[in-house]
Scaffold this motif. Sequence first.
Motif, PDB file in Angstrom:
ATOM      1  N   GLY A  55      -9.421  16.079   8.179  1.00 21.29           N
ATOM      2  CA  GLY A  55      -9.937  14.722   8.165  1.00 21.29           C
ATOM      3  C   GLY A  55     -10.603  14.390   6.840  1.00 21.29           C
ATOM      4  N   ALA A  56     -11.054  13.161   6.709  1.00 18.35           N
ATOM      5  CA  ALA A  56     -11.704  12.722   5.470  1.00 18.35           C
ATOM      6  C   ALA A  56     -12.631  11.558   5.780  1.00 18.35           C
ATOM      7  CB  ALA A  56     -10.659  12.297   4.439  1.00 18.35           C
TER       8      ALA A  56
ATOM      9  N   PHE B 218     -15.225   8.131   9.084  1.00 18.04           N
ATOM     10  CA  PHE B 218     -14.429   9.337   9.240  1.00 18.04           C
ATOM     11  C   PHE B 218     -13.038   8.971   9.728  1.00 18.04           C
ATOM     12  CE2 PHE B 218     -12.744  12.891  11.736  1.00 18.04           C
ATOM     13  CZ  PHE B 218     -12.749  13.890  10.766  1.00 18.04           C
ATOM     14  N   VAL B 219     -12.031   9.501   9.040  1.00 18.49           N
ATOM     15  CA  VAL B 219     -10.632   9.257   9.405  1.00 18.49           C
ATOM     16  C   VAL B 219     -10.038  10.585   9.860  1.00 18.49           C
ATOM     17  CG1 VAL B 219      -8.397   8.399   8.644  1.00 18.49           C
ATOM     18  CG2 VAL B 219     -10.497   7.438   7.659  1.00 18.49           C
TER      19      VAL B 219
ATOM     20  N   PRO C  80       0.838  -1.203   0.000  1.00 19.25           N
ATOM     21  CA  PRO C  80       0.000   0.000   0.000  1.00 19.25           C
ATOM     22  C   PRO C  80       0.874   1.256   0.000  1.00 19.25           C
ATOM     23  CG  PRO C  80      -0.812  -1.594   1.602  1.00 19.25           C
ATOM     24  CD  PRO C  80       0.511  -2.104   1.119  1.00 19.25           C
ATOM     25  N   LEU C  81       0.501   2.247  -0.812  1.00 23.09           N
ATOM     26  CA  LEU C  81       1.243   3.496  -0.873  1.00 23.09           C
ATOM     27  C   LEU C  81       0.691   4.445   0.186  1.00 23.09           C
ATOM     28  CD1 LEU C  81       1.403   3.907  -4.758  1.00 23.09           C
ATOM     29  CD2 LEU C  81       3.175   3.023  -3.215  1.00 23.09           C
ATOM     30  N   PRO C  82       1.501   4.857   1.149  1.00 23.93           N
ATOM     31  CA  PRO C  82       0.984   5.665   2.260  1.00 23.93           C
ATOM     32  C   PRO C  82       0.632   7.087   1.850  1.00 23.93           C
ATOM     33  CG  PRO C  82       3.371   5.416   2.450  1.00 23.93           C
ATOM     34  CD  PRO C  82       2.936   4.545   1.301  1.00 23.93           C
ATOM     35  N   ARG C  83      -0.453   7.595   2.408  1.00 29.06           N
ATOM     36  CA  ARG C  83      -0.875   8.971   2.225  1.00 29.06           C
ATOM     37  C   ARG C  83      -1.301   9.533   3.592  1.00 29.06           C
ATOM     38  NH1 ARG C  83       1.289   7.969  -1.838  1.00 29.06           N
ATOM     39  NH2 ARG C  83       0.504   8.034  -3.976  1.00 29.06           N
TER      40      ARG C  83
ATOM     41  N   SER D  98      -3.829  11.097  10.043  1.00 28.17           N
ATOM     42  CA  SER D  98      -3.723   9.638   9.968  1.00 28.17           C
ATOM     43  C   SER D  98      -2.994   9.231   8.686  1.00 28.17           C
ATOM     44  CB  SER D  98      -5.110   8.987   9.978  1.00 28.17           C
ATOM     45  OG  SER D  98      -5.836   9.345  11.132  1.00 28.17           O
ATOM     46  N   VAL D  99      -2.256   8.146   8.773  1.00 27.41           N
ATOM     47  CA  VAL D  99      -1.596   7.605   7.589  1.00 27.41           C
ATOM     48  C   VAL D  99      -2.434   6.443   7.065  1.00 27.41           C
ATOM     49  CG1 VAL D  99       0.486   6.513   6.662  1.00 27.41           C
ATOM     50  CG2 VAL D  99       0.684   8.277   8.422  1.00 27.41           C
ATOM     51  N   VAL D 100      -2.854   6.545   5.812  1.00 23.00           N
ATOM     52  CA  VAL D 100      -3.680   5.505   5.206  1.00 23.00           C
ATOM     53  C   VAL D 100      -2.969   4.974   3.959  1.00 23.00           C
ATOM     54  CG1 VAL D 100      -5.829   6.501   6.067  1.00 23.00           C
ATOM     55  CG2 VAL D 100      -4.968   7.182   3.826  1.00 23.00           C
ATOM     56  N   GLY D 101      -3.367   3.808   3.515  1.00 28.53           N
ATOM     57  CA  GLY D 101      -2.758   3.240   2.318  1.00 28.53           C
ATOM     58  C   GLY D 101      -3.653   2.185   1.714  1.00 28.53           C
ATOM     59  N   MET D 102      -3.491   1.970   0.420  1.00 30.85           N
ATOM     60  CA  MET D 102      -4.279   0.955  -0.283  1.00 30.85           C
ATOM     61  C   MET D 102      -3.424   0.340  -1.365  1.00 30.85           C
ATOM     62  SD  MET D 102      -7.094  -0.629  -0.431  1.00 30.85           S
ATOM     63  CE  MET D 102      -8.175  -1.574  -1.470  1.00 30.85           C
ATOM     64  N   SER D 103      -3.420  -0.965  -1.443  1.00 24.02           N
ATOM     65  CA  SER D 103      -2.683  -1.662  -2.491  1.00 24.02           C
ATOM     66  C   SER D 103      -3.600  -1.922  -3.680  1.00 24.02           C
ATOM     67  CB  SER D 103      -2.136  -2.997  -1.966  1.00 24.02           C
ATOM     68  OG  SER D 103      -1.615  -3.770  -3.025  1.00 24.02           O
ATOM     69  N   SER D 104      -3.107  -1.635  -4.865  1.00 25.60           N
ATOM     70  CA  SER D 104      -3.900  -1.921  -6.068  1.00 25.60           C
ATOM     71  C   SER D 104      -4.222  -3.406  -6.166  1.00 25.60           C
ATOM     72  CB  SER D 104      -3.155  -1.458  -7.322  1.00 25.60           C
ATOM     73  OG  SER D 104      -1.923  -2.157  -7.467  1.00 25.60           O
ATOM     74  N   HIS D 105      -3.372  -4.251  -5.608  1.00 31.88           N
ATOM     75  CA  HIS D 105      -3.594  -5.705  -5.672  1.00 31.88           C
ATOM     76  C   HIS D 105      -4.904  -6.089  -4.993  1.00 31.88           C
ATOM     77  CE1 HIS D 105      -2.595  -9.964  -5.827  1.00 31.88           C
ATOM     78  NE2 HIS D 105      -2.870 -10.041  -4.541  1.00 31.88           N
ATOM     79  N   PHE D 106      -5.246  -5.400  -3.897  1.00 30.04           N
ATOM     80  CA  PHE D 106      -6.488  -5.713  -3.194  1.00 30.04           C
ATOM     81  C   PHE D 106      -7.701  -5.364  -4.048  1.00 30.04           C
ATOM     82  CE2 PHE D 106      -3.937  -4.701   0.869  1.00 30.04           C
ATOM     83  CZ  PHE D 106      -3.393  -5.973   0.861  1.00 30.04           C
ATOM     84  N   VAL D 107      -7.591  -4.271  -4.808  1.00 25.86           N
ATOM     85  CA  VAL D 107      -8.683  -3.876  -5.704  1.00 25.86           C
ATOM     86  C   VAL D 107      -8.805  -4.886  -6.841  1.00 25.86           C
ATOM     87  CG1 VAL D 107      -9.552  -2.080  -7.244  1.00 25.86           C
ATOM     88  CG2 VAL D 107      -8.324  -1.441  -5.155  1.00 25.86           C
ATOM     89  N   HIS D 108      -7.672  -5.233  -7.444  1.00 22.99           N
ATOM     90  CA  HIS D 108      -7.682  -6.100  -8.624  1.00 22.99           C
ATOM     91  C   HIS D 108      -8.086  -7.538  -8.309  1.00 22.99           C
ATOM     92  CE1 HIS D 108      -4.555  -3.177 -10.551  1.00 22.99           C
ATOM     93  NE2 HIS D 108      -5.794  -2.725 -10.633  1.00 22.99           N
TER      94      HIS D 108
END
Length: 296
Positions: free
Chosen positions: A178-179, A185-186, A169-172, A190-200
Motif C-alpha cells: 500500500g501507499a 492510505f491506498v 492519467p497514466l495508470p500505476r 489499487s490502480v491509480v493515475g494522475m494527468s499532468s494537465h490537472f497539475v498544470h
Amino acid sequence: MDASLPVFVRFKHAAWYKNMIIHCPPKLSRIISPETAGLVDLQQELKAQITALTDDPANLKKLPHSTTIYHQLLDPNNYRDKHVPDPDSLYEESQALMFGGPDTTGTTLMHGTFYILTMPEVYKKLKKELQQAWPNLEKPPTLDTLEALPYLTGVIKESMRMSPGVFSPLPRVVPPVGATLAGEFVPGGSVVGMSSHFVHSSEEIFENSNAFDPERWLGSNAQSLDKWLVNFSRGPRMCLGFNLAWAELYLTFAYVSRSFEVEIESSSPKELKWRDVFLPEYIGPHLKANVTPVTS
C-alpha cells in the motif's frame, strides 16, 4: 496516428477489442476498424523491416545511413550477455520509437506557436531576445546558448504547461504494502493515475492558470514552479526522451522565430479545443500561418 486516436479509447476500456484488432489478419483488421488502417500498414512495414534484418544481418549495410537504431539494437557488443533482442522485442521497440515523443513534442510546439502568434507582445519580446543572441543568421548559436536565454526558456516552459501532451492519467499499480498519497492510505494492488494537465491547470500552483504567461517563469518564485512542470512525469518511469524533447523545443522555437516572420492565418481557430483520447484529439480547424523568410 491521429486517425487512430479515437479508437484508443476503446482499446483502453476493452482489452478484447484491442486484441481482436491487433491480432487479427491485417486485411480483416482494416475492414473491422478503418480508422486504424494506416496504423496496421505501418506495423506491417516495421515487421517486414525487422524480418529482413534479422534473417540476414548483412542487410544493415544496405540501409541509407551507417548508424541507425537497428544498427545499435542488433549489435551484440551493446549487451552484457552478447545476445541481441528477438524479433518480437525489436518490433515493440520500433513501435515505441515511432510513436513515443513526436506527437507530444509537436503538440507543445503547436500550442506555443498559437499563443505566440495571438499575443503580439510575447512575439515581439521573443524576437528581440533571439535577434540579440543571434545577430548573424549565417552563424546560428549552439544549443547551450539557446538554453541560457531566459525569455525563450519561459516561452517553452509555458508552452509545455499549456499543452495537454499525454492527456489521460497514466495508470500505476500501488505496491502490495500500500501507499499513503496526500494523507490518504491506498491499498496495495489499487490502480491509480494522475494527468499532468490537472497539475498544470491548478490555480493553487499557477496563478491565472488559463493564461499563457512566459513571465511567470522569470519571477522570484520561478524556481519553485519547476517541480510542478511534470510533462515527462517523474520517478523511475518518467519519459526517457526528455533531453531530446527539450533540445527539439529550443531549436525549433528559436530557428522558426528567428529565421522567419510568422503571421497567423485567418482561418485558424480562435481557441484550441480538444477531447481526451489518451492524446488530445483537436476539434475544429487546424492552426495555419503565413511564413516569410527574413534576410538579416
